[in-house]
Design an enzyme around this catalytic site. Structure first.
Site, short mmCIF file in Angstrom:
data_model
loop_
_atom_site.label_atom_id
_atom_site.label_comp_id
_atom_site.label_asym_id
_atom_site.label_seq_id
_atom_site.Cartn_x
_atom_site.Cartn_y
_atom_site.Cartn_z
N LYS A 22 7.04 -7.31 12.34
CA LYS A 22 6.46 -8.15 11.27
C LYS A 22 7.31 -8.08 10.00
O LYS A 22 7.64 -9.08 9.38
CB LYS A 22 5.04 -7.70 10.94
CG LYS A 22 4.51 -8.30 9.63
CD LYS A 22 3.14 -7.77 9.26
CE LYS A 22 3.12 -6.45 8.62
NZ LYS A 22 3.25 -6.43 7.16
N ASN A 23 7.69 -6.86 9.60
CA ASN A 23 8.37 -6.68 8.32
C ASN A 23 9.84 -7.09 8.36
O ASN A 23 10.52 -7.05 7.34
CB ASN A 23 8.20 -5.24 7.84
CG ASN A 23 6.75 -4.97 7.49
OD1 ASN A 23 5.95 -5.91 7.34
ND2 ASN A 23 6.39 -3.72 7.35
N ARG A 91 1.23 -10.96 0.15
CA ARG A 91 2.25 -10.34 -0.71
C ARG A 91 3.66 -10.60 -0.20
O ARG A 91 4.58 -10.89 -0.93
CB ARG A 91 2.06 -8.82 -0.71
CG ARG A 91 0.96 -8.30 -1.56
CD ARG A 91 1.19 -6.84 -1.74
NE ARG A 91 2.52 -6.64 -2.24
CZ ARG A 91 2.85 -6.89 -3.50
NH1 ARG A 91 1.95 -7.35 -4.33
NH2 ARG A 91 4.07 -6.72 -3.91
N CYS A 115 -2.79 -4.62 -4.18
CA CYS A 115 -3.66 -4.59 -3.01
C CYS A 115 -4.28 -3.21 -2.91
O CYS A 115 -3.97 -2.34 -3.73
CB CYS A 115 -2.90 -4.99 -1.75
SG CYS A 115 -1.85 -3.70 -1.10
N ARG A 120 1.55 -2.35 -6.72
CA ARG A 120 2.66 -3.10 -6.09
C ARG A 120 3.28 -4.14 -7.02
O ARG A 120 3.29 -5.34 -6.73
CB ARG A 120 2.21 -3.72 -4.78
CG ARG A 120 1.61 -2.68 -3.82
CD ARG A 120 1.32 -3.22 -2.48
NE ARG A 120 2.54 -3.44 -1.70
CZ ARG A 120 2.52 -3.85 -0.44
NH1 ARG A 120 1.37 -4.09 0.14
NH2 ARG A 120 3.62 -4.04 0.23
N ASP A 306 3.97 3.67 6.47
CA ASP A 306 3.16 2.82 7.35
C ASP A 306 2.68 3.55 8.60
O ASP A 306 1.98 2.96 9.43
CB ASP A 306 3.96 1.58 7.77
CG ASP A 306 4.29 0.67 6.58
OD1 ASP A 306 5.17 -0.19 6.72
OD2 ASP A 306 3.69 0.87 5.51
N ILE A 328 4.80 7.02 -1.54
CA ILE A 328 5.26 5.64 -1.77
C ILE A 328 4.20 4.81 -2.49
O ILE A 328 4.47 4.16 -3.48
CB ILE A 328 5.67 4.98 -0.43
CG1 ILE A 328 6.71 5.83 0.31
CG2 ILE A 328 6.17 3.55 -0.67
CD1 ILE A 328 8.06 5.94 -0.39
N ARG A 398 -3.23 -8.92 11.17
CA ARG A 398 -2.11 -9.28 10.31
C ARG A 398 -0.80 -8.66 10.81
O ARG A 398 0.28 -9.16 10.58
CB ARG A 398 -2.34 -8.79 8.86
CG ARG A 398 -3.41 -9.52 8.07
CD ARG A 398 -3.35 -9.06 6.62
NE ARG A 398 -1.95 -8.90 6.20
CZ ARG A 398 -1.47 -7.78 5.65
NH1 ARG A 398 -2.25 -6.74 5.43
NH2 ARG A 398 -0.20 -7.70 5.33
C1 EPZ Z 1 7.44 -3.21 2.52
O1 EPZ Z 1 6.65 -3.55 1.38
C2 EPZ Z 1 6.53 -3.38 3.73
N1 EPZ Z 1 6.02 -4.74 3.76
C3 EPZ Z 1 5.35 -2.42 3.62
O2 EPZ Z 1 4.61 -2.51 4.84
C4 EPZ Z 1 5.86 -1.00 3.53
O3 EPZ Z 1 4.79 -0.12 3.34
C5 EPZ Z 1 6.81 -0.88 2.32
O4 EPZ Z 1 7.88 -1.84 2.44
C6 EPZ Z 1 7.44 0.49 2.21
O5 EPZ Z 1 8.09 0.84 3.37
C7 EPZ Z 1 6.83 -5.74 4.21
O6 EPZ Z 1 7.98 -5.56 4.54
C8 EPZ Z 1 6.21 -7.11 4.28
P1 EPZ Z 1 8.40 -1.63 -1.59
P2 EPZ Z 1 7.33 -3.76 -0.05
O7 EPZ Z 1 8.81 -2.70 -2.53
O8 EPZ Z 1 8.72 -4.20 0.09
C9 EPZ Z 1 7.15 0.10 -5.82
C10 EPZ Z 1 2.73 -2.75 6.21
O9 EPZ Z 1 1.78 -1.98 6.41
N2 EPZ Z 1 7.78 -1.12 -6.37
O10 EPZ Z 1 9.47 -0.94 -0.82
O11 EPZ Z 1 6.39 -4.56 -0.85
C11 EPZ Z 1 5.90 -0.21 -5.00
O12 EPZ Z 1 4.77 -0.36 -5.80
C12 EPZ Z 1 3.24 -2.96 4.77
O13 EPZ Z 1 3.32 -3.39 7.08
C13 EPZ Z 1 7.92 -1.24 -7.73
O14 EPZ Z 1 7.52 -0.35 -8.51
O15 EPZ Z 1 7.31 -2.23 -0.58
C14 EPZ Z 1 5.84 0.98 -4.07
O16 EPZ Z 1 5.22 2.03 -4.71
C15 EPZ Z 1 2.40 -2.29 3.75
N3 EPZ Z 1 8.49 -2.37 -8.23
C16 EPZ Z 1 7.31 1.29 -3.82
O17 EPZ Z 1 8.04 0.69 -4.90
C17 EPZ Z 1 8.95 -3.39 -7.41
O18 EPZ Z 1 9.46 -4.41 -7.89
C18 EPZ Z 1 7.86 0.77 -2.50
O19 EPZ Z 1 7.49 -0.57 -2.39
C19 EPZ Z 1 8.80 -3.24 -6.02
C20 EPZ Z 1 8.20 -2.09 -5.52
#
Ligand code: EPZ
Length: 420
Positions: A22-23, A91, A115, A120, A306, A328, A398
């Site tokens: 998915k990701n 998202r 969420c 996020r 995850d 995370i 999802r």
């Molecule tokens: C991806 O989300 C995945 N989703 C998430 O999977 C996964 O948990 C996450 O990466 C971490 O591995 C998809 O790929 C669709 P991040 P993403 O930006 O990219 C902070 C699932 O269950 N952050 O790497 O949105 C954020 O708040 C989902 O399949 C900022 O502060 O995650 C978090 O604490 C859930 N500013 C951390 O970084 C930003 O601009 C990592 O988030 C972006 C992120």
């Protein structure tokens, strides 16, 4: 609204084929916006998030056709603003912003809310776009980005919790059509980022270093159509591996990528679970006595956030104390109170959950709160004595393709109940 009724206590046996990730598929579908030529993506999992992305691309003007496990996307003519409500609801749709900005030099995307697992923010995505020369504003709930042209730059995208996965891919896609060279430092190294870079390069982009903390993108004038098969879903594979462990079963995961699962397999091994590799197949089975292990979630190649909830279920069944620390996302323990309904003994201390394991679980009605929490509740139901009803399984749909069908094939007593 569907729920799942599970009668636990059956050791799962047999083979399961791992679906596409998915990701990986969500940003790759968005990347098809970068060209006016047709693209075909294969091993596409039939998930509600994927359907959603298809509707979002259609709302931008692209032609989207799903056939079996592939999708054809032809973004011949597109607009800069898609369906506000659709985009707001998922998202992952934020990753249309990079391609729109690169191709149209403007993008209007509804601001994704937080969420249940955390606030996020998307500040790092926007920081990257600004670094490439875009002006960013928030108007009427939309994030608006405009740039007469995008220019290559040296960018640092590290944040509070380290790199950002979708932020890295989003900025990488924008930089693919920028003038000059971009470097992204503190880039995310997840396999899904590498798969997106591979797809971009098959469209004629010049991305190097994906999979390492420094990615370099030499901008090109135009990208062409391409054909791509997405990687298998390492999180789905990890979930089925843990299903074998919590049910005293033996499952062969077909089409998994063991090299994407090192941190998970290492912790399973440490906990006393047997893992055999055989080409792209992995066989997971309960070994001797279970041992408690401590886990801290980290960016890739560390232990994935995850899989935190699913691993917690295994630790509730393991005699002894284990500490699970979530680094995370700031509120990703929604499953703890529901696991307590099944008799688990877990205390939360700041970013850590202290699991006193070894007490058998007994079935009860529970509520899913997010995608991975719902997977954990299904695993707990499979291990528990008696019946467990998992409500709101739309969360599960999802991210898991036909999970109840796959589990039934492995011998699980699980049925989907339509509550409407
Ligand atoms: C991806 O989300 C995945 N989703 C998430 O999977 C996964 O948990 C996450 O990466 C971490 O591995 C998809 O790929 C669709 P991040 P993403 O930006 O990219 C902070 C699932 O269950 N952050 O790497 O949105 C954020 O708040 C989902 O399949 C900022 O502060 O995650 C978090 O604490 C859930 N500013 C951390 O970084 C930003 O601009 C990592 O988030 C972006 C992120």
């Amino acid at each position: 609204m569907d729920s799942l009724l599970i009668k636990g206590g059956v050791p799962l046996q047999g083979e399961v084929t791992i679906s596409g990730a998915k990701n990986a598929v969500l940003p790759i579908m968005a990347a098809a916006l970068l060209t006016d030529e047709p693209c075909e993506i294969r091993r596409v999992p039939r998930l509600s998030d994927v359907e959603f992305m298809g509707r979002i691309l259609t709302s931008l003007g692209a032609k989207v056709e799903f056939t079996g496990d592939s999708v054809k996307i032809h973004a011949a003519k597109i607009t800069d603003a898609g369906d506000y409500d659709l985009i707001r609801k998922m998202r992952g749709s934020i990753c249309i912003m990079g391609p729109l900005l690169a191709r149209l030099h403007r993008a209007r995307v509804s601001l994704p809310g937080g969420c249940v697992i955390g606030s996020r923010p998307i500040d790092l995505h926007l920081k990257g776009f600004r670094g490439l020369g875009a002006r960013i504003s928030i108007e009427g709930g939309y994030v608006c980005a405009r740039a007469p042209k995008l220019c290559g730059a040296d960018l640092f995208l590290g944040g509070r919790a380290g790199p950002t996965v979708l932020g890295t891919t989003n900025v990488m896609m924008a930089a693919a059509l920028a003038e000059g060279v971009t470097t992204i430092d503190s880039a995310a190294c997840e396999p899904e980022v590498v798969d997106a870079a591979k797809f971009l390069n098959s469209m004629g982009a010049r991305v190097s270093g994906a999979g390492s903390p420094t990615i370099t993108i030499a901008g090109v004038k135009k990208l062409h159509g391409a054909d791509h098969e997405v990687i298998p879903d390492r999180i789905e594979a990890a979930t089925f591996a843990i299903a074998a462990a919590v049910t005293h079963g033996e499952i062969k995961l077909l089409g998994a990528r063991p090299d994407h699962l090192h941190a998970v397999l290492d912790k399973l091994w440490e906990a006393g679970i047997k893992v055999e590799r055989n080409g792209t197949a992995l066989t997971v089975k309960r070994g001797g006595r279970l041992k408690p292990v401590d886990i801290t979630t980290q960016p890739y190649a560390g232990f994935p956030t995850d899989v935190q909830a699913q691993m917690m279920v295994l630790m509730t069944l393991t005699p002894g104390l284990s500490i699970i620390t979530e680094r995370i996302f700031e509120s990703r323990f929604m499953h703890v109170s529901e696991l307590a309904r099944l008799g688990a003994d877990i205390a939360i201390e700041g970013p850590s959950a202290i699991v006193k394991g070894g007490r058998p679980l007994s079935g009860a009605p529970v509520m899913a709160s997010d995608l991975r929490a719902s997977a954990a509740l299904v695993l707990a139901g499979l291990a528990a004595k008696g019946s467990t009803q998992v409500n709101r399984v739309y969360h599960l749909d999802r991210g898991y393709e036909n999970i109840d069908g796959k589990l039934r094939k492995l011998g699980a007593r699980i049925e989907r109940i339509d509550e409407t």
